[in-house]
Enzyme design. Structure first.
Site, PDB file in Angstrom:
ATOM      1  N   LYS A  14      28.659  58.645  11.703  1.00  0.00           N
ATOM      2  CA  LYS A  14      27.390  58.580  12.458  1.00  0.00           C
ATOM      3  C   LYS A  14      27.490  57.553  13.591  1.00  0.00           C
ATOM      4  O   LYS A  14      27.146  57.851  14.732  1.00  0.00           O
ATOM      5  CB  LYS A  14      26.207  58.222  11.538  1.00  0.00           C
ATOM      6  CG  LYS A  14      25.995  59.182  10.386  1.00  0.00           C
ATOM      7  CD  LYS A  14      24.819  58.804   9.523  1.00  0.00           C
ATOM      8  CE  LYS A  14      24.945  57.463   8.821  1.00  0.00           C
ATOM      9  NZ  LYS A  14      25.935  57.447   7.720  1.00  0.00           N
ATOM     10  N   ARG A  89      16.545  57.585   6.170  1.00  0.00           N
ATOM     11  CA  ARG A  89      17.400  57.679   4.986  1.00  0.00           C
ATOM     12  C   ARG A  89      16.598  57.986   3.723  1.00  0.00           C
ATOM     13  O   ARG A  89      17.187  58.094   2.650  1.00  0.00           O
ATOM     14  CB  ARG A  89      18.134  56.349   4.787  1.00  0.00           C
ATOM     15  CG  ARG A  89      19.569  56.364   5.351  1.00  0.00           C
ATOM     16  CD  ARG A  89      20.085  54.957   5.275  1.00  0.00           C
ATOM     17  NE  ARG A  89      21.499  54.848   5.112  1.00  0.00           N
ATOM     18  CZ  ARG A  89      22.333  54.488   6.090  1.00  0.00           C
ATOM     19  NH1 ARG A  89      21.888  54.304   7.309  1.00  0.00           N
ATOM     20  NH2 ARG A  89      23.605  54.341   5.829  1.00  0.00           N
ATOM     21  N   ARG A 128      38.103  50.755   7.178  1.00  0.00           N
ATOM     22  CA  ARG A 128      37.307  49.909   8.075  1.00  0.00           C
ATOM     23  C   ARG A 128      37.154  48.505   7.485  1.00  0.00           C
ATOM     24  O   ARG A 128      37.191  47.515   8.211  1.00  0.00           O
ATOM     25  CB  ARG A 128      35.927  50.536   8.312  1.00  0.00           C
ATOM     26  CG  ARG A 128      35.089  49.735   9.287  1.00  0.00           C
ATOM     27  CD  ARG A 128      33.797  50.429   9.647  1.00  0.00           C
ATOM     28  NE  ARG A 128      32.889  50.489   8.517  1.00  0.00           N
ATOM     29  CZ  ARG A 128      31.732  51.155   8.524  1.00  0.00           C
ATOM     30  NH1 ARG A 128      31.370  51.835   9.606  1.00  0.00           N
ATOM     31  NH2 ARG A 128      30.964  51.165   7.466  1.00  0.00           N
ATOM     32  N   ARG A 134      32.871  43.465   7.061  1.00  0.00           N
ATOM     33  CA  ARG A 134      31.567  43.847   6.493  1.00  0.00           C
ATOM     34  C   ARG A 134      31.565  43.684   4.989  1.00  0.00           C
ATOM     35  O   ARG A 134      32.472  44.168   4.303  1.00  0.00           O
ATOM     36  CB  ARG A 134      31.235  45.295   6.875  1.00  0.00           C
ATOM     37  CG  ARG A 134      30.441  45.381   8.150  1.00  0.00           C
ATOM     38  CD  ARG A 134      30.197  46.794   8.577  1.00  0.00           C
ATOM     39  NE  ARG A 134      29.420  47.583   7.623  1.00  0.00           N
ATOM     40  CZ  ARG A 134      28.885  48.753   7.922  1.00  0.00           C
ATOM     41  NH1 ARG A 134      29.024  49.259   9.132  1.00  0.00           N
ATOM     42  NH2 ARG A 134      28.203  49.418   7.020  1.00  0.00           N
ATOM     43  N   ARG A 145      27.050  52.947  -2.459  1.00  0.00           N
ATOM     44  CA  ARG A 145      26.364  53.469  -1.271  1.00  0.00           C
ATOM     45  C   ARG A 145      26.338  54.988  -1.278  1.00  0.00           C
ATOM     46  O   ARG A 145      25.343  55.608  -0.916  1.00  0.00           O
ATOM     47  CB  ARG A 145      27.049  52.961   0.005  1.00  0.00           C
ATOM     48  CG  ARG A 145      26.754  51.493   0.282  1.00  0.00           C
ATOM     49  CD  ARG A 145      27.737  50.888   1.241  1.00  0.00           C
ATOM     50  NE  ARG A 145      27.710  51.503   2.541  1.00  0.00           N
ATOM     51  CZ  ARG A 145      28.651  51.309   3.472  1.00  0.00           C
ATOM     52  NH1 ARG A 145      29.680  50.521   3.215  1.00  0.00           N
ATOM     53  NH2 ARG A 145      28.559  51.883   4.621  1.00  0.00           N
TER      54      ARG A 145
HETATM   55  P1  B4P Z   1      31.119  55.076  10.965  1.00  0.00           P
HETATM   56  O1  B4P Z   1      30.888  55.962  12.129  1.00  0.00           O
HETATM   57  O2  B4P Z   1      31.000  53.617  11.218  1.00  0.00           O
HETATM   58  O3  B4P Z   1      30.207  55.416   9.728  1.00  0.00           O
HETATM   59  P2  B4P Z   1      28.639  55.532   9.507  1.00  0.00           P
HETATM   60  O4  B4P Z   1      28.402  56.960   9.095  1.00  0.00           O
HETATM   61  O5  B4P Z   1      27.882  55.050  10.697  1.00  0.00           O
HETATM   62  O6  B4P Z   1      28.448  54.518   8.289  1.00  0.00           O
HETATM   63  P3  B4P Z   1      27.489  53.592   7.469  1.00  0.00           P
HETATM   64  O7  B4P Z   1      26.706  54.439   6.530  1.00  0.00           O
HETATM   65  O8  B4P Z   1      28.436  52.587   6.925  1.00  0.00           O
HETATM   66  O9  B4P Z   1      26.531  52.764   8.313  1.00  0.00           O
HETATM   67  P4  B4P Z   1      25.138  52.073   8.425  1.00  0.00           P
HETATM   68  O10 B4P Z   1      25.454  50.969   9.316  1.00  0.00           O
HETATM   69  O11 B4P Z   1      24.150  53.090   8.889  1.00  0.00           O
HETATM   70  O12 B4P Z   1      32.562  55.416  10.413  1.00  0.00           O
HETATM   71  C1  B4P Z   1      33.162  54.751   9.326  1.00  0.00           C
HETATM   72  C2  B4P Z   1      34.654  54.613   9.550  1.00  0.00           C
HETATM   73  O13 B4P Z   1      35.271  55.899   9.690  1.00  0.00           O
HETATM   74  C3  B4P Z   1      35.016  53.843  10.816  1.00  0.00           C
HETATM   75  O14 B4P Z   1      36.093  53.001  10.535  1.00  0.00           O
HETATM   76  C4  B4P Z   1      35.435  54.929  11.803  1.00  0.00           C
HETATM   77  O15 B4P Z   1      36.372  54.475  12.745  1.00  0.00           O
HETATM   78  C5  B4P Z   1      36.028  55.977  10.887  1.00  0.00           C
HETATM   79  N1  B4P Z   1      35.898  57.346  11.393  1.00  0.00           N
HETATM   80  C6  B4P Z   1      34.762  57.875  11.950  1.00  0.00           C
HETATM   81  N2  B4P Z   1      35.005  59.170  12.296  1.00  0.00           N
HETATM   82  C7  B4P Z   1      36.310  59.451  11.913  1.00  0.00           C
HETATM   83  C8  B4P Z   1      37.131  60.612  11.988  1.00  0.00           C
HETATM   84  N3  B4P Z   1      36.687  61.766  12.518  1.00  0.00           N
HETATM   85  N4  B4P Z   1      38.375  60.542  11.491  1.00  0.00           N
HETATM   86  C9  B4P Z   1      38.848  59.391  10.948  1.00  0.00           C
HETATM   87  N5  B4P Z   1      38.129  58.246  10.863  1.00  0.00           N
HETATM   88  C10 B4P Z   1      36.864  58.282  11.343  1.00  0.00           C
HETATM   89  O16 B4P Z   1      24.604  51.532   6.991  1.00  0.00           O
HETATM   90  C11 B4P Z   1      24.969  50.315   6.375  1.00  0.00           C
HETATM   91  C12 B4P Z   1      23.935  49.807   5.353  1.00  0.00           C
HETATM   92  O17 B4P Z   1      22.715  49.393   6.049  1.00  0.00           O
HETATM   93  C13 B4P Z   1      23.412  50.806   4.316  1.00  0.00           C
HETATM   94  O18 B4P Z   1      24.253  50.891   3.176  1.00  0.00           O
HETATM   95  C14 B4P Z   1      21.996  50.218   3.959  1.00  0.00           C
HETATM   96  O19 B4P Z   1      22.073  49.150   3.034  1.00  0.00           O
HETATM   97  C15 B4P Z   1      21.516  49.658   5.287  1.00  0.00           C
HETATM   98  N6  B4P Z   1      20.674  50.626   6.023  1.00  0.00           N
HETATM   99  C16 B4P Z   1      20.981  51.160   7.255  1.00  0.00           C
HETATM  100  N7  B4P Z   1      19.995  51.997   7.664  1.00  0.00           N
HETATM  101  C17 B4P Z   1      19.053  52.011   6.669  1.00  0.00           C
HETATM  102  C18 B4P Z   1      17.827  52.712   6.496  1.00  0.00           C
HETATM  103  N8  B4P Z   1      17.365  53.582   7.413  1.00  0.00           N
HETATM  104  N9  B4P Z   1      17.103  52.498   5.357  1.00  0.00           N
HETATM  105  C19 B4P Z   1      17.539  51.636   4.431  1.00  0.00           C
HETATM  106  N10 B4P Z   1      18.707  50.937   4.517  1.00  0.00           N
HETATM  107  C20 B4P Z   1      19.476  51.126   5.628  1.00  0.00           C
END
Ligand code: B4P
Length: 193
Positions: A14, A89, A128, A134, A145
Site C-alpha cells: 500500500k 481499517r 523491511r 520499525r 498484524r
Molecule cells: P509497504 O508498501 O510498506 O506495506 P504496507 O502495505 O503499506 O504496510 P503496513 O501495513 O506495514 O503499513 P501501515 O503503516 O499502514 O511494503 C512492505 C514492504 O514490502 C516494503 O519493504 C516494500 O519495499 C516491499 N514491497 C512492496 N511491494 C513489493 C513488491 N511488489 N515486491 C517485493 N517487495 C515489495 O501500518 C502500520 C501500523 O499502524 C498498523 O499495524 C497499525 O497498528 C497502525 N495503523 C495504521 N493505520 C491504522 C488505522 N487506519 N487504524 C488503526 N491502526 C492503524
C-alpha cells in the site's frame, strides 16, 4: 475530485504503490501509518497512546485515527483528490470516512484491494525490518498484524463490494507490474496529471 482507497494486508505494498500513484496522478496522499509514526516520533500524547497498540501489532482505536484523518482532509481543501493508504481499517472507520466525505460533497470512487499470499507478506515485512528500524517489523508482531487484519480489516472489503466500488488486484508481482495493474483501473476515472 477523485478519491481512492488502497486496501490490503500489512506488507501488500500500500505504502509503496501509494507513492507511485501520488506521483502519477497528483493526488493528496493520506497514510494513517505515516501520520501515526510521525506522532510517535514527536512523542505527542496521541503518539504515546498509539505506540502501545502499534508495538503489539494491534489497530489503534478508531476515534484516534478518525480525528487525525478529519484534520488532514481539512488541511488540503484544494486537492485534486485523495489516496487513502491504510485507512479505513475497520467498518466504523469506513462509515466515518463516508460521512466526512459526504459533508464535503464528495465520496469514495474506487477501492483497489491488493492481494498477496501470506508467506510473501511475511517475507517482505521481515525484509523491511532488517533496515526500517520499525518496532512492528519483527516476525512475532507481523503475525499478529496479519491476524488483526483478518479479524477487523478484511470485512471492510465487503463494505465497499456492496457499494460496487471494489476491484481486486494481484499484488505479488514486481513493484512495476503491480503499478501497471493499479494504473489500468485508475485510468478509467482520471488521466495522469
Ligand atoms: P509497504 O508498501 O510498506 O506495506 P504496507 O502495505 O503499506 O504496510 P503496513 O501495513 O506495514 O503499513 P501501515 O503503516 O499502514 O511494503 C512492505 C514492504 O514490502 C516494503 O519493504 C516494500 O519495499 C516491499 N514491497 C512492496 N511491494 C513489493 C513488491 N511488489 N515486491 C517485493 N517487495 C515489495 O501500518 C502500520 C501500523 O499502524 C498498523 O499495524 C497499525 O497498528 C497502525 N495503523 C495504521 N493505520 C491504522 C488505522 N487506519 N487504524 C488503526 N491502526 C492503524
Amino acid at each position: 475530485m477523485f478519491n481512492l482507497i488502497l486496501f490490503g494486508p500489512p506488507g501488500s505494498g500500500k505504502g509503496t504503490q501509494s507513492a507511485n500513484i501520488t506521483d502519477t496522478y497528483q493526488l493528496q496522499h493520506v497514510s494513517t501509518g505515516d501520520l501515526l509514526r510521525d506522532e510517535v516520533s514527536r512523542k505527542t500524547p496521541l503518539g504515546v497512546e498509539a505506540k502501545k497498540y502499534m508495538d503489539q501489532g494491534l489497530l489503534v482505536p478508531d476515534e484516534v485515527v478518525i480525528g487525525m484523518i478529519s484534520s488532514k482532509i481539512d488541511d488540503t481543501p484544494e486537492a485534486r483528490g485523495f489516496i487513502f493508504d491504510g485507512f479505513p481499517r475497520t467498518k466504523a472507520q469506513a462509515e466515518a470516512l463516508d460521512k466526512l466525505l459526504e459533508f464535503k460533497n464528495t465520496e469514495i470512487h474506487l477501492v483497489l484491494a491488493l492481494e498477496v499470499p501470506e508467506v510473501e507478506l511475511i517475507k517482505r515485512l521481515v525484509g523491511r525490518g532488517a533496515t526500517s528500524g520499525r518496532s512492528d517489523d519483527n516476525e512475532e508482531v507481523i503475525v499478529k498484524r496479519i491476524k488483526e487484519y483478518h479479524a477487523k480489516t478484511e470485512p471492510v472489503a465487503g463494505y465497499y463490494f456492496a457499494q460496487g466500488k471494489l476491484e481486486r488486484i494481484k499484488g505479488d508481482g514486481t513493484i512495476d507490474e503491480t503499478f501497471k495493474l493499479l494504473s489500468k483501473e485508475v485510468d478509467k476515472y482520471l488521466l495522469p496529471a
